[in-house]
Design an enzyme around this catalytic site. Structure first.
Site, PDB file in Angstrom:
ATOM      1  N   LYS A 168     -19.079  -7.158  -3.178  1.00 54.38           N
ATOM      2  CA  LYS A 168     -17.670  -6.637  -3.856  1.00 54.38           C
ATOM      3  C   LYS A 168     -16.826  -7.778  -4.420  1.00 54.38           C
ATOM      4  CE  LYS A 168     -13.700  -5.947  -2.092  1.00 54.38           C
ATOM      5  NZ  LYS A 168     -12.834  -7.069  -1.829  1.00 54.38           N
ATOM      6  N   HIS A 198     -18.424  -5.892   3.403  1.00 55.12           N
ATOM      7  CA  HIS A 198     -18.556  -6.365   4.720  1.00 55.12           C
ATOM      8  C   HIS A 198     -17.945  -5.669   5.823  1.00 55.12           C
ATOM      9  CE1 HIS A 198     -14.294  -7.943   4.125  1.00 55.12           C
ATOM     10  NE2 HIS A 198     -14.315  -8.111   5.180  1.00 55.12           N
ATOM     11  N   ASP A 255      -8.771  -4.020  -4.285  1.00 57.90           N
ATOM     12  CA  ASP A 255      -9.160  -5.076  -3.379  1.00 57.90           C
ATOM     13  C   ASP A 255      -9.773  -4.338  -2.271  1.00 57.90           C
ATOM     14  OD1 ASP A 255      -9.695  -7.649  -2.537  1.00 57.90           O
ATOM     15  OD2 ASP A 255      -7.974  -7.510  -1.192  1.00 57.90           O
ATOM     16  N   HIS A 260     -13.657  -0.892   1.325  1.00 53.69           N
ATOM     17  CA  HIS A 260     -13.490  -1.076   2.784  1.00 53.69           C
ATOM     18  C   HIS A 260     -12.873   0.317   3.366  1.00 53.69           C
ATOM     19  CE1 HIS A 260     -14.429  -4.988   1.749  1.00 53.69           C
ATOM     20  NE2 HIS A 260     -13.222  -5.455   1.649  1.00 53.69           N
ATOM     21  N   LYS A 360      -0.654  -6.712   2.696  1.00 51.30           N
ATOM     22  CA  LYS A 360      -0.963  -8.344   2.871  1.00 51.30           C
ATOM     23  C   LYS A 360       0.390  -8.487   3.635  1.00 51.30           C
ATOM     24  CE  LYS A 360      -4.769  -9.895   0.430  1.00 51.30           C
ATOM     25  NZ  LYS A 360      -5.799 -10.164   1.430  1.00 51.30           N
TER      26      LYS A 360
HETATM   27  C1  BG6 Z   1     -11.903  -8.957   1.189  1.00 51.66           C
HETATM   28  C2  BG6 Z   1     -10.755  -8.830   0.437  1.00 51.66           C
HETATM   29  O1  BG6 Z   1     -12.914  -7.783   0.799  1.00 51.66           O
HETATM   30  O2  BG6 Z   1     -11.315  -8.247   2.740  1.00 51.66           O
HETATM   31  C3  BG6 Z   1      -9.550  -9.602   1.171  1.00 51.66           C
HETATM   32  O3  BG6 Z   1     -11.234  -9.227  -0.757  1.00 51.66           O
HETATM   33  C4  BG6 Z   1      -9.333  -9.225   2.494  1.00 51.66           C
HETATM   34  O4  BG6 Z   1      -8.370  -9.643   0.214  1.00 51.66           O
HETATM   35  C5  BG6 Z   1     -10.589  -8.944   3.174  1.00 51.66           C
HETATM   36  O5  BG6 Z   1      -8.443 -10.171   2.974  1.00 51.66           O
HETATM   37  C6  BG6 Z   1     -10.312  -8.436   4.506  1.00 51.66           C
HETATM   38  O6  BG6 Z   1     -11.358  -8.448   5.402  1.00 51.66           O
HETATM   39  P1  BG6 Z   1     -11.263  -8.717   6.849  1.00 51.66           P
HETATM   40  O7  BG6 Z   1     -12.728  -8.692   7.498  1.00 51.66           O
HETATM   41  O8  BG6 Z   1     -10.494  -9.894   7.277  1.00 51.66           O
HETATM   42  O9  BG6 Z   1     -10.458  -7.508   7.428  1.00 51.66           O
END
Ligand code: BG6
Length: 528
Positions: A168, A198, A255, A260, A360
């Protein structure tokens, strides 16, 4: 071509090493490759899941030789690894690393790449199977894929497989996602395309499926009859760091939500699939996305909240406002926080709100899914001092403190009938220990095995964008007037609390009962 045709190769998930192949990393000199991909490949080697006939081919613009690439990879492994690197395994791996330098837009690069792949095939016995990982910025996805197609290096025959991984963002709205899928489909079949989210590499996210469908006792109560509402929180302590350039255009909604958070929601809400076959799972996930009630402009105003952080204190440190971060406009209107209430209009969930929030610079890094059950009738306690009960809550902690807890009411000892909320807790690390992981191991291994279950199908990506598009449109038409509207180090703007208060509910304190925080005492829920 049927874009959803079945995988061509039988998927063996018995823990055997993957078959012979080369992994080609575009963007091999970048951060993702250094921090995540190469350490993940090493971890796979340590877990005996890597094929013995294997090669890594790094590709990027930096003018390294193969020798320099190997040295740099060794250096970053040394710097990044939290435990000693096994010299035999690393030596084995680094000796199978190759490097090709060039501009992704230049056809000559792909001629050089083909020659290197031929070399790897001969020396390492990769048998011509290739996993192309595009660890590049998204504007290069179509460029690299078109070039791979033109150079004829991604054509499969009866003896080899060629798969391409992209990560992504898959577009920035519905139209661009459709265009990207279209451009990819001109070169690759859907079964060759692995879209990584991810979040699906996280064990606890995968565990949502196991928890729901490998246990008999939860499924019968997993519906509107017993569930009052669901909350999904994905909170980060980090700010936008050095990614202001990307984030200014993306913002929190693009984002985090269609990707996610929708993964979490679909896994929590879907019907049992008929098998763990990728299509069966994806078919159920997409039904959830299609059932999400469309946001009318009025509904966006009432049921979606945006926020942007001002300065504040996070983890004891003073941090600047979003508008003072690098590469961010001084009058930026980009949201760094989003909350909304979704309705899933199907037989199982009609009338059960799904509240989600992500932001954030929040008070604590925590991701969790909370299933809040309905209250039982209180008739039994009519003649006691108990005047209310705390509803049962099932909390799936995605990160940190991965685990699951179930809260229930218990009688506080003593002659007076009083109730207190107590918890049954399961911590992943207590039972299964911890293994070194960047979160990419499973995804890379699955791709080598040809198992697309944990990857996003083209139609899922489009369905996710279709849900959030009306919100993007209304927010674009009506710029926010109150930014920044939450201080860094808090749980977001007050409007997000109102979103639930209106329905007579409130956000669960995400760090209540967290193992590394002082346990909150059982709260008697009766008059004493
Ligand atoms: C990413 C976003 O896909 O996921 C980021 O672009 C975010 O902005 C991140 O910080 C969060 O991933 P994780 O694994 O730290 O929860």
């Amino acid at each position: 071509m049927n874009s959803f045709d079945s995988p061509r190769y039988p998927v063996d998930r018995q823990g055997a090493p993957a078959g012979p192949c080369a992994m080609i990393i575009f963007g091999a000199a970048g951060d993702l490759a250094k921090r995540m991909l190469i350490p993940a490949i090493y971890n796979l080697k340590q877990s005996k899941l890597l094929p013995s006939q294997f090669a890594v081919v790094g590709v990027s613009i930096e003018p390294y030789s193969t020798q320099e690439f190997r040295e740099r990879a060794t250096q970053s492994m040394r710097e990044l690894s939290t435990s000693p690197v096994d010299q035999d395994s690393w030596g084995w791996l680094v000796n199978r690393m190759y490097y090709v330098s060039g501009d992704f837009r230049d056809a000559n690069l792909y001629i050089k790449l083909e020659a290197t792949l031929g070399q790897a095939k001969k020396r390492e016995g990769t048998e011509g199977n290739c996993l192309f990982y595009l660890a590049v910025s998204p504007e290069f996805f179509p460029v690299v894929i078109q070039q791979l197609g033109a150079a004829n290096v991604v054509t499969e025959d009866n003896h080899t497989w060629q798969r391409v991984v992209i990560e992504k963002p898959f577009g920035h709205d519905l139209a661009s996602a459709i265009a990207l899928n279209h451009s990819v489909a001109q070169v690759l079949r859907e079964t060759q395309t692995y879209r990584i989210d991810h979040y699906l590499g996280k064990e606890t996210v995968q565990n949502l499926l196991a928890f729901r469908f490998a246990n008999g006792i939860f499924e019968p109560v997993w519906n509107r009859r017993y569930v009052d509402h669901v909350q999904v929180t994905v909170a980060e302590e980090l700010g936008v760091e050095m990614r202001g350039g990307y984030y200014e255009i993306a913002g929190a909604l693009r984002d985090m939500v269609p990707n996610h958070i929708f993964q979490l929601i679909t896994l929590a809400a879907m019907e049992p699939p008929i098998s763990f076959d990728a299509h069966a799972v994806h078919d159920e996930q997409i039904k959830v996305l299609h059932a999400i009630q469309t946001f009318s402009p009025e509904r966006v105003l009432d049921h979606a909240v945006r926020g942007q952080y001002g300065e504040g204190v996070v983890g004891g440190k003073h941090v600047p406002a979003y508008r003072n971060e690098p590469h961010v406009a001084a009058d930026s209107q980009t949201p760094t926080y989003v909350a909304m209430a979704l309705q899933i209009d199907n037989w199982r969930w009609a009338g059960v709100p799904f509240y989600l929030r992500t932001g954030k610079r929040m008070a604590r890094r925590v991701s969790q899914v909370v299933i809040r059950f309905r209250k039982p009738p209180l008739v039994l306690f009519r003649k006691t001092s108990v005047d209310s009960v705390t509803p049962n809550e099932l909390v799936v902690n995605i990160q940190p403190d991965e685990g699951i807890s179930l809260s229930f009411e218990a009688k506080i000892p003593g002659p007076v009938v009083r109730l207190g909320a107590v918890n049954m807790d399961f911590q992943y690390s207590d039972y299964f220990g911890t293994t070194p992981s960047t979160g990419y191991e499973t995804l890379i291994y699955d791709c080598m095995m040809g198992d697309p279950t944990l990857f996003q199908r083209a139609d899922m990506v489009e369905a996710g964008w279709a849900v959030v598009e009306p919100i993007l449109d209304v927010w674009k038409a009506l710029p926010p007037r109150d930014f920044p509207n939450y201080a860094a180090g808090t749980w977001g703007p007050p409007q997000a609390d109102e979103l639930l208060h209106r329905d007579g509910r409130e956000w669960r304190d995400p760090i209540r009962n967290a193992p590394h925080h002082p346990a909150s005492p059982s709260v008697p829920t009766s008059k004493s």
